[in-house]
Design an enzyme around this catalytic site. Structure first.
Site, PDB file in Angstrom:
ATOM      1  N   ARG A  17       0.744  -1.220   0.096  1.00 11.16           N
ATOM      2  CA  ARG A  17       0.083  -0.091  -0.100  1.00 11.16           C
ATOM      3  C   ARG A  17       0.709   1.168   0.101  1.00 11.16           C
ATOM      4  O   ARG A  17       0.452   2.056  -0.800  1.00 11.16           O
ATOM      5  CB  ARG A  17      -1.005  -0.052   1.075  1.00 11.16           C
ATOM      6  N   ASN A  35      -6.721  -2.443   1.657  1.00  7.68           N
ATOM      7  CA  ASN A  35      -6.865  -3.974   1.444  1.00  7.68           C
ATOM      8  C   ASN A  35      -8.204  -4.480   1.490  1.00  7.68           C
ATOM      9  O   ASN A  35      -9.043  -3.953   2.277  1.00  7.68           O
ATOM     10  CB  ASN A  35      -6.228  -4.564   2.730  1.00  7.68           C
TER      11      ASN A  35
END
Ligand SMILES: [Zn+2]
Ligand SMILES: [Zn+2]
Length: 759
Positions: A17, A35
């Site tokens: 990320r 996520n």
């Protein structure tokens, strides 16, 4: 432009990320990343060109340690929000019970680590178990998810201060397997001399092992995921190793230090080189240009070549040259991961064992594959064995299933695997082996249990083969009784076709399923089957004519016996009273439509090979013979297609055999041309029958599967002729076409079968 992107793969716990956030800023893109279970969702908003190039980069650009399986996206036409910056959104805690997570396979040593391994100034110089955030063991040492040092067999090794520093920053940041000479697992070399056990450790252990190998000895080596036997590629040790393993003819795999050395012995095309270097480090069957001693590869025209998967393998190859590297067990037995078991079984028979004090949790064999040219320079990878380096990566099913059911597909008895399936993915296990070996069967049950625990997978449905006497079927029944689960039975050859359908997310096809043996719905032994597959149903449109064989379970090995049975059925005088008596009195006989047996029988007829010392040996040598034909002047054999009273088409294999026998006896053609003519008769038959079925059903998709399609000529030519006739042709690219693929087919059955809802 605003698009919503889903990146599927192993993207958790590798800093994915933050990586995406940096990249978005670089491209001037706003939105967010978060996520969502086993994937990452990205909203990307910005100038169209920028958004498209950002999207394009996601396939190839990712942090080390991540594996990208698929990138899906859709354009959001009327976005409800304006995004003025790019954010990382905290994910709600994710329950594994909703998704099948993607976990990493064992990853072969990376270039950085190789460099350090060989750099005298590096503190990990010659550290055999060197690894980093992008390479090293994963599946073989994991005990539970999420992946963390404490959930792996690394937990007992406390990081030294230097390693700890690297763990916090740099290319070993968060590398759970980080270790060094000072703090990591250490090598030990043990050997018997005059009845006494000696041992050496550390660098001395490696030196000692090298000395033994250089002198032509055989050692046991604890590899990434199981014990191996290693020796030089010389006649003497190879011959001795054959006797220790009980391996008569099957070629040994050869490990080379690097690609340059592979090319000394083998032809390597671009695709093959890519595979050899890939992180899975599979064994790739390559055409040889320089001979190895006969004992190494026996009659094979290929060398099963691979590159070092770990530091210790590279150190050994550098010191002694190419090495035979094969599983450290008896032929047909299971992989050994336990030091004591290996020591007990083999140490006195070999010249030492090189091992380390990190336990292996998950045994895995080396993977084996080859590349074929399917026309127009399109290369296709065929897996013979899918194991280390690939398991437990999932197959993504495009037509994702919304049901919440969890399916455990138990596979078959030969070349066994099993598979977990849920929603849009199937996780096929690594190759385990033949369940008729008691040790393999025990190992199979244990590995199923390990997978269920690792993935916190609670199946509500079990799927198995139709064969009532398969060990796997019996185990499926045991599990279903014990856990009170529904159970479904899927016919073997249908499962083969389903495995191809799974890989390509198809819902219907003409399934060409050719193999040695599988239990049919009529209780007979099937193997030359043409099915019309429609969702979770199939109809048997055509099959090879039944032939009565004697010899029961020995028939698949004894090609000469099979040939006599064919001759007897054609009323030839076979001059074998025992076989005659067995056939006329129907003692230990069975009827079969097996394509595998037809190959054996033709191999025996042409006097190429009369006995299978390993599965497929006769067929492989017959194929090699055919490949050596000039392919121009070959006899035109014809597979006659008859129609049965119930509308089923029957391909008359006895008649075909008789045509071949006549030409063989006349000696009017070279053996290689007869062998090639036989292959081409099957190819023409496949085309003919597909055309007939297309006329009847309008189905134009054809799936080729079953172990017989490991035959390069057959696969290549079937693809060509079917495409020439406007069929859409599919075959196995991700799981083996042999029985290892059956579990994947069964799993797909679960996902697409309408009736299998949760009770
Ligand atoms: Zn590395
Ligand atoms: Zn250390």
């Amino acid at each position: 432009m605003v698009i919503s992107i889903k990146v599927k793969g192993a993207v958790q716990g590798v800093g994915y990320r933050p990586f995406i956030a940096n990249k978005a800023t670089e491209y001037g893109i706003t939105g967010y990343v978060k996520n969502i279970g086993a994937a990452v969702e990205i909203i990307a908003s910005g100038n169209e060109d920028k958004v498209r190039s950002f999207l394009g980069s996601l396939y190839s650009d990712y942090p080390s340690g991540a594996i990208i399986l698929d990138v899906e996206y859709e354009t959001i036409d009327h976005p409800s929000t304006n995004y003025d910056d790019f954010r990382i959104i905290d994910s709600e805690s994710i329950s594994l019970s909703d998704e099948l997570p993607v976990f990493l396979p064992d990853i072969g040593i990376c270039d950085h680590c190789l460099y350090e391994l060989l750099d005298k100034k590096d503190r990990r110089y010659r550290y055999p178990l060197i690894s980093c955030a992008s390479c090293g063991p994963r599946l073989s040492i994991i005990e539970s998810l999420p992946y963390d040092r404490n959930t792996t067999k690394m937990k007992k090794f406390k990081m030294c201060p230097s390693c700890h520093k690297e763990y916090l920053d740099g290319r070993r940041k968060h590398a759970q397997t980080i270790s060094c000479h000072d703090c990591g697992p250490q090598m030990v070399f043990a050997h018997f001399s005059n009845g006494n056990l000696f041992s050496a450790s550390g660098n001395e252990a490696v030196d000692k092992a090298i000395e033994v190998l250089s002198n032509g000895g055989i050692i046991g080596l604890k590899g990434l995921s199981g014990y191996q036997f290693v020796c030089k590629t010389c006649a003497e040790p190879a011959k001795r190793l054959r006797s220790i393993k009980g391996r008569e003819n099957k070629p040994f795999a050869v490990m080379f230090a690097d690609i340059k050395h592979v090319k000394e012995y083998c032809l390597v095309n671009e695709k093959e080189e890519e595979l050899l270097r890939s992180f899975a480090r599979p064994i790739v069957l390559l055409n040889k240009i320089k001979d190895m001693p006969y004992e190494v590869c026996r009659d094979s025209q290929y060398i099963g070549a691979f590159l070092p998967s770990s530091g210790i393998h590279r150190l050994l190859c550098d010191a002694v040259g190419p090495i035979i590297c094969t599983s450290g067990n008896l032929s047909d037995d299971n992989i050994i991961i336990d030091d004591e078991i290996f020591k007990e079984a083999f140490l006195k028979k070999i010249d030492g064992m090189l091992f380390h004090n990190r336990e292996i949790v998950m045994p895995q064999d080396d993977s084996v594959c080859f590349v074929i040219d399917t026309g127009n320079n399109e290369y296709s990878v065929q897996y013979i064995r899918r194991a280390r380096g690939y398991a437990p990566l999932p197959l993504l099913i495009k037509a994702g299933n919304k049901k919440k059911n969890s399916y455990l597909a138990i596979g078959g008895d030969l070349k066994s695997t099993f598979a977990l399936a849920k929603k849009d993915r199937i996780i096929p296990s690594q190759y385990i082996g033949d369940l008729e070996s008691t040790n393999t069967y025990i190992s199979y049950k244990k590995i199923i249990d390990q997978y269920l625990k690792l993935f916190e997978f609670k199946p509500d449905h079990i799927i198995c083969d139709l064969h009532p006497l398969y060990f796997s079927t019996r185990y499926a029944k045991e599990l279903s009784d014990e856990k009170n689960l529904d159970i479904s039975y899927v016919q073997h050859h249908f499962a083969h076709s389903l495995s191809v359908m799974a890989e390509h997310s198809l819902l219907s096809c003409i399934g060409i399923s050719f193999d040695g043996t599988g239990y049919g719905t009529d209780g007979k032994v099937w193997g030359g089957e043409i099915l019309h597959c429609n969702g979770s149903d199939f109809s048997r449109k055509c099959h090879l004519s039944y032939v009565m064989l004697s010899g029961g379970n020995s028939a698949p090995k004894n090609a000469e016996l099979v040939k006599k049975c064919y001759e007897k059925a054609l009323n030839y005088d076979i001059d074998d009273k025992l076989v005659e008596a067995a056939l006329s009195n129907k003692i230990n006989v069975f009827e079969t439509s097996s394509m595998g047996r037809l190959f054996d029988c033709v191999s025996a007829l042409l006097d190429i090979k009369k006995y299978n010392s390993f599965e497929g040996e006769c067929a492989i040598l017959l194929e090699n013979m055919a490949e050596s034909s000039n392919k121009e002047n070959y006899p035109g054999f014809e597979f006659k297609i008859l129609k049965d009273h119930d509308g089923t088409y029957i391909a008359d294999q006895l008649d075909l055999f008789d045509q071949i026998k006549r030409v063989y006896v006349e000696k009017s053609y070279e053996i290689s041309d007869i062998a090639y003519g036989f292959h081409m008769a099957i190819v023409s038959f496949v085309k003919e029958i597909c055309c007939i079925i297309r006329r009847e059903t309008s189905e134009d998709k054809v799936c080729l599967s079953g172990g017989v399609f490991n035959n390069r000529i057959l696969l290549r030519e079937c693809i060509r002729i079917l495409r020439d006739n406007d069929f859409k042709v599919y075959w196995n690219n991700q799981v083996p076409c042999g029985d290892s693929g059956v579990a994947t087919g069964q799993a797909y059955y679960g996902l697409i079968c309408k009736g299998l809802e949760r009770r």
